[in-house]
Scaffold this motif. Sequence first.
Motif, PDB file in Angstrom:
ATOM      1  N   PHE A 196       0.875  -1.184   0.000  1.00 17.60           N
ATOM      2  CA  PHE A 196       0.000   0.000   0.000  1.00 17.60           C
ATOM      3  C   PHE A 196       0.910   1.230   0.000  1.00 17.60           C
ATOM      4  N   ARG A 203      -1.508   6.790   6.669  1.00 15.14           N
ATOM      5  CA  ARG A 203      -2.005   6.282   7.958  1.00 15.14           C
ATOM      6  C   ARG A 203      -1.018   6.574   9.087  1.00 15.14           C
ATOM      7  N   THR A 273       5.711  -0.923   9.121  1.00 10.86           N
ATOM      8  CA  THR A 273       4.814  -1.959   8.607  1.00 10.86           C
ATOM      9  C   THR A 273       5.646  -2.846   7.697  1.00 10.86           C
ATOM     10  N   VAL A 331      -3.712  -8.571   6.059  1.00 11.28           N
ATOM     11  CA  VAL A 331      -4.982  -8.981   6.656  1.00 11.28           C
ATOM     12  C   VAL A 331      -5.745  -9.972   5.772  1.00 11.28           C
ATOM     13  N   PHE A 492      -6.429  -0.325  13.643  1.00  9.03           N
ATOM     14  CA  PHE A 492      -5.771  -1.378  12.876  1.00  9.03           C
ATOM     15  C   PHE A 492      -4.513  -1.763  13.642  1.00  9.03           C
TER      16      PHE A 492
HETATM   17  C1  SIN Z   1      -1.747  -4.163   5.137  1.00 10.26           C
HETATM   18  O1  SIN Z   1      -1.800  -5.164   4.441  1.00 10.26           O
HETATM   19  O2  SIN Z   1      -0.730  -3.915   5.803  1.00 10.26           O
HETATM   20  C2  SIN Z   1      -2.837  -3.145   5.244  1.00 10.26           C
HETATM   21  C3  SIN Z   1      -4.134  -3.590   4.793  1.00 10.26           C
HETATM   22  C4  SIN Z   1      -5.255  -2.635   5.121  1.00 10.26           C
HETATM   23  O3  SIN Z   1      -5.088  -1.478   5.501  1.00 10.26           O
HETATM   24  O4  SIN Z   1      -6.368  -3.116   5.002  1.00 10.26           O
END
Ligand code: SIN
Length: 523
Positions: A196, A203, A273, A331, A492
């Motif tokens: 992403f 984020r 991340t 996820v 999250f």
């Molecule tokens: C991710 O795969 O790290 C993020 C996925 C999401 O924000 O839904």
Amino acid sequence: MSFMFRKFHSVIGQHHKRITVFTLHQLRMDRVPAATAGVTRNASSFKHENAFIDGKWVPAASGKTFQVINPSTGGVIGSVPDMDAQDTEEAIKVAYKAFQTWKETTARERSGVLRKWAELCTQHKDELAKLLTAEMGKPLAEAAGEVAYGTAFIEWFAEEARRVYGDIIPTTTNTRRMLVLKQPLGVAGMITPWNFPNAMITRKACAAIAAGCTVVLKPAEDTPYSALALCELASMAGMPPGVLNVVTSSRDHAAEVGKMLCKHPLVMKISFTGSTQVGKILLEQSASTVKKVSLELGGNAPFIVFDSADVDAAVKGLMGCKFRVSGQTCVCANRILVQEGIYDKFVQKVAETMDRELKVGDGFEDGTTQGPLINSKAVDKVQGHVDDAVIKGATVVRGGKRLDGNFFLPTLLSHVTQEMRCSSEETFGPVAPILKFKTEEEAVAIANVTSSGLAGYFFSQNLSQIWRVAEQLETGIVGVNEGLVSVPESPFGGWKESGLGSEGSKYGIDEYLHLKYVCMGGI
Ligand code: SIN
């Protein structure tokens, strides 16, 4: 329009509310530079070949660069600076200097800059989406969905900036007053992933910037262009120099850049991340200066379908959950557990839906729902999981093999067992392995057996089962009769080895704030 596209569009719709137009006199102009209002650009002008430090486009001190490859075609898109520890330290110093004034801005001022940034991202969403597809490969409609998702985080934190409240604690002595202040941490170091390239930056960075922190961010080496385009738009929005800095580096220098961020005494926070393996290294490195750390690491999401489920809804949920970004999300469903009474029917319906709705291809081609994997190493891993499952007795119902380049056929495996690698490791690719279970207790035990705990999903129409299983799953995120659950408004974050802290939501900004207890005596 295929299911995938319809589903993503409806997700985009949730994020995409109208943005309030920001007026410049809402800012204190002595502190925050004027936004470049009304500027329109061509797509190509957002593609920068330099890093962004102190509001300027800069090369690496060494002059080195590295190439960025389109994972779909294997062609070179361009090159960016290959920065090292020394460049990173410079960026940290710049961010520390900028923090001295950014922390003094009012929440309203920070909110205003963020809102303007969101407005510009919306205005230039097509250019951002095209850059994203070119460097990461995801289909253009999905890239547009990500840009909307990423922009929604900017908007969200523009709003949250103004809701950072402290506390007044009832006094224990009449001569005292006791308060809690919240203050920005300082310089935040960030390392973001390629899956992403836009939304994981907004984020993290917008939470920090809204709180009054400044940022030094290293985007994934595969996807620097989305990060640099966001810098240009931030600057156009009036983000002062030094508040958001992006250091680009190749895989060769990634470890030293990360180490510098983690060990430098002027950096107060690390947000990462990526893989659990790298997260553990960064956590260890951050211990030397006792930094606050947020980690969003790997998952191994169970996706449970009980006999009581609406099978069609579960199939639909699985398609979005498993095949979004070609299965390359932390996820996404990794182990699909289906109760014995509906097992055969479910496998059959998933196979038919895959035939109807999934199309592998270049992200720029109309109708593509499944782009390439990020690189050949990723394809090797996915093929390894499939081969291992087949050797151990799984049946390939659909797909099962790599195509040319970095493409992999969407794959459905039945008769999967817990002994197979695809059950114990995160596949990060378009493989749906289906296991059979008999009882609810057995499903929950299988779901929780892993050391990961990011997301878990289940489909059931039995109310007491819904409560029981939602409470028993050892994950930070639970989707009940839903396969796509991420929104800026909700937290999250993972449990167990999937991470530390939360991003997004009203909790996300706390990761960038100190609590300060002030005790006033002599009253
Ligand atoms: C991710 O795969 O790290 C993020 C996925 C999401 O924000 O839904």
